[in-house]
Design an enzyme around this catalytic site. Structure first.
Site, mmCIF file in Angstrom:
data_model
loop_
_atom_site.group_PDB
_atom_site.id
_atom_site.type_symbol
_atom_site.label_atom_id
_atom_site.label_comp_id
_atom_site.label_asym_id
_atom_site.label_seq_id
_atom_site.Cartn_x
_atom_site.Cartn_y
_atom_site.Cartn_z
ATOM 1 N N LYS A 73 3.516 -8.367 -4.621
ATOM 2 C CA LYS A 73 2.849 -7.116 -4.974
ATOM 3 C C LYS A 73 3.698 -6.325 -5.967
ATOM 4 O O LYS A 73 4.931 -6.345 -5.896
ATOM 5 C CB LYS A 73 2.596 -6.306 -3.701
ATOM 6 C CG LYS A 73 1.811 -5.017 -3.892
ATOM 7 C CD LYS A 73 1.563 -4.343 -2.553
ATOM 8 C CE LYS A 73 0.917 -2.971 -2.738
ATOM 9 N NZ LYS A 73 0.641 -2.320 -1.441
ATOM 10 N N SER A 149 -3.584 -0.100 -1.002
ATOM 11 C CA SER A 149 -3.042 -0.351 -2.319
ATOM 12 C C SER A 149 -2.772 -1.826 -2.611
ATOM 13 O O SER A 149 -2.473 -2.194 -3.755
ATOM 14 C CB SER A 149 -1.736 0.430 -2.493
ATOM 15 O OG SER A 149 -0.743 -0.002 -1.575
ATOM 16 N N SER A 173 -2.577 0.366 3.602
ATOM 17 C CA SER A 173 -2.654 -0.435 2.378
ATOM 18 C C SER A 173 -2.590 -1.937 2.573
ATOM 19 O O SER A 173 -2.766 -2.682 1.611
ATOM 20 C CB SER A 173 -1.547 -0.007 1.412
ATOM 21 O OG SER A 173 -1.815 1.267 0.903
#
Length: 476
Positions: A73, A149, A173
């Site tokens: 990520k 996210s 997230s």
């Protein structure tokens, strides 16, 4: 080979490599082919390092996930020599100097990273539409959000680019994009996985890291590979079992489970989300668990104030640190409007207010722990509605109250577990009438990931989701 690749979870791929039925290099090429074919449509991956990944695969990496393709990520997923920009124009594309501790553990497990995934700016919202990279698009319906996210990671796994990807969770997230994209997403207990070496914690302990994946066994086996404190961590999670994966074996004890039909403040949820929670409750009851409608005695509106104080103060700290290193000044030229507004809100939070916010969330933790003396697990929908359309949030609006308000309605449950430190998992147990995933959240006691995983595996066996998910991946 691609059809077989799309049918396997990470555990299944690792077994084929271990037994010599496929090589790590062949898996890497399948992943690269899939990324190159789908990413122009979905925008899940924003930076690639294929040759580096090919080099790792050629070394036949050992470990429980030896040879399995992987994505990191673009928040906290530091890999030395590659940039981590947190989805923001204010963060220059400077290569990281060192690996994150968690990255080292992913590599030790044998995973083969090939790139970085799309994120909202600084991971602030539950949808992935940054100005820097453009929106990620949900593979179930590209007009809709992937969640956030960890939206790029969830999109990539749901679309079959890789079977598992790095994710982190400061207000939902991991669980939000898992719900939106039809995946398993476990947020472990606070401090179960490390955040070092650059950080001790993030936003007063709100942020936790793990992965999004296809199966409960992948979530459990990955936690076996990554858990445990790093050198100098400020605190540690309760003791872990000898193996989280072992919790999936055999029939676990029958549990007392509470479930929610409404938000904590009593406000209604979308009908599909109510249906998802009710169906999960009925399924648990059919498996012999005691189930009743019940929720912890937490005032949702009172929770928002301390959570946002820590959240915005933590954002301001991050942006100020970047500006100290780069000589920039925060402005609408290098930050999105919503981020700019939240930054200024965070600058206004005093030290006393930060400590007061921590005390308030600790009080929530004690109240929820008392509730869990009676109930082993709490079932909720992950979201207040099915996945929202992209474009719903006005990221140019500098008024954080106005711009952020839709997120509070959309994400009514997940921030609580970041405040209390509890483990929680999203499972793809329901789809809306128009074919969008609607995840169900299971929340457990602090330290009891094993119990959550055992129940999750039982539900997965009783109501398997992979046939539907595989069909979607093959249809892309």
């Amino acid at each position: 080979m691609i059809d077989e690749y799309l049918e396997l979870d990470a555990t299944g791929m690792a077994e084929l490599v271990r037994t010599g039925q496929i090589s790590a290099g062949e898996l890497a090429e399948c992943a690269i082919e899939r990324i190159e074919a789908l990413n122009p449509r979905l925008n899940a991956v924003i930076h690639t390092f294929y040759e580096r990944g090919r080099g790792l695969a050629a070394k036949a990496p050992a470990g429980p996930f030896g040879g399995v393709p992987f994505l990191l990520k673009d928040i906290l997923g530091d890999l030395a020599g590659e940039p981590t920009r947190q989805g923001s124009r204010i963060m220059p594309p400077v290569p990281a100097e060192v690996n994150a501790e968690l990255t080292d553990r992913f590599l030790a497990a044998g995973l083969v990273p090939l790139g970085k995934t799309n994120v909202p700016e600084f991971g602030l919202v539950g949808t992935t539409e940054p100005v820097l990279y453009g929106p990620a698009k949900n593979p179930w319906n590209t007009a809709h959000s992937t969640g956030g996210s960890s939206g790029g990671s969830a999109c990539a796994v749901a679309a079959g680019m890789v079977p598992v990807a790095h994710a982190n969770d400061g207000g939902g997230s991991i669980r939000i994009p898992a719900s939106a994209c039809g995946l398993v997403g476990l947020k472990p207990t606070r401090a179960r996985n490390p955040l070092g070496p650059m950080l001790g914690d993030v936003m007063g302990g709100l942020v936790m890291e793990h992965v999004v994946c296809h199966s409960v066994r992948d979530a459990a086996r990955m936690l076996d590979c990554t858990h445990g404190p790093g050198l100098g961590d400020p605190y540690a999670a309760p003791p872990a079992p000898a193996s989280f994966a072992a919790a999936l074996e055999g029939k676990g004890k029958r549990l007392r489970i509470g479930f929610a039909r409404t938000k904590l403040n009593g406000q209604p949820l979308h009908g599909e989300c109510v249906a998802a929670a009710e169906a999960a409750a009925r399924l648990c009851e059919s498996l012999g668990h005691h189930v009743e409608e019940a929720s912890p005695p937490i005032d949702q509106d009172q929770l928002i104030v301390p959570f946002m104080a820590l959240w915005t103060a933590g954002l301001a700290m991050q942006i100020d640190h970047i500006c100290q290193l780069t000589g920039q000044t925060p402005s609408l030229g290098n930050l999105e409007g919503l981020t700019f507004g939240l930054y200024h809100a965070g600058q206004a939070v005093t030290g006393a207010q930060v400590l007061g916010a921590q005390a308030a969330l600790q009080a929530c933790g004690r109240a929820v722990a008392a509730w869990h003396r009676t109930f082993d697990v709490w079932i909720t929908p992950v979201l207040g509605t099915p996945p929202i359309p992209n474009g719903l949030i006005d990221f140019g609006n500098t008024n954080p109250v106005e711009a952020f308000a839709p997120m509070i309605d959309y994400v009514p449950f997940t921030a609580l577990q970041n405040g209390t430190g509890q483990p929680a998992i999203s499972l793809p147990l329901h789809w809306s009438a128009d074919g969008l995933p609607v995840g169900v959240q299971l929340v457990g006691r602090v330290g009891d990931e094993a119990g959550l995983l055992a129940l999750s595996a039982e539900l997965e066996a009783a109501a398997p989701w992979e046939p539907r998910c595989q069909a979607m991946r093959k249809a892309l």
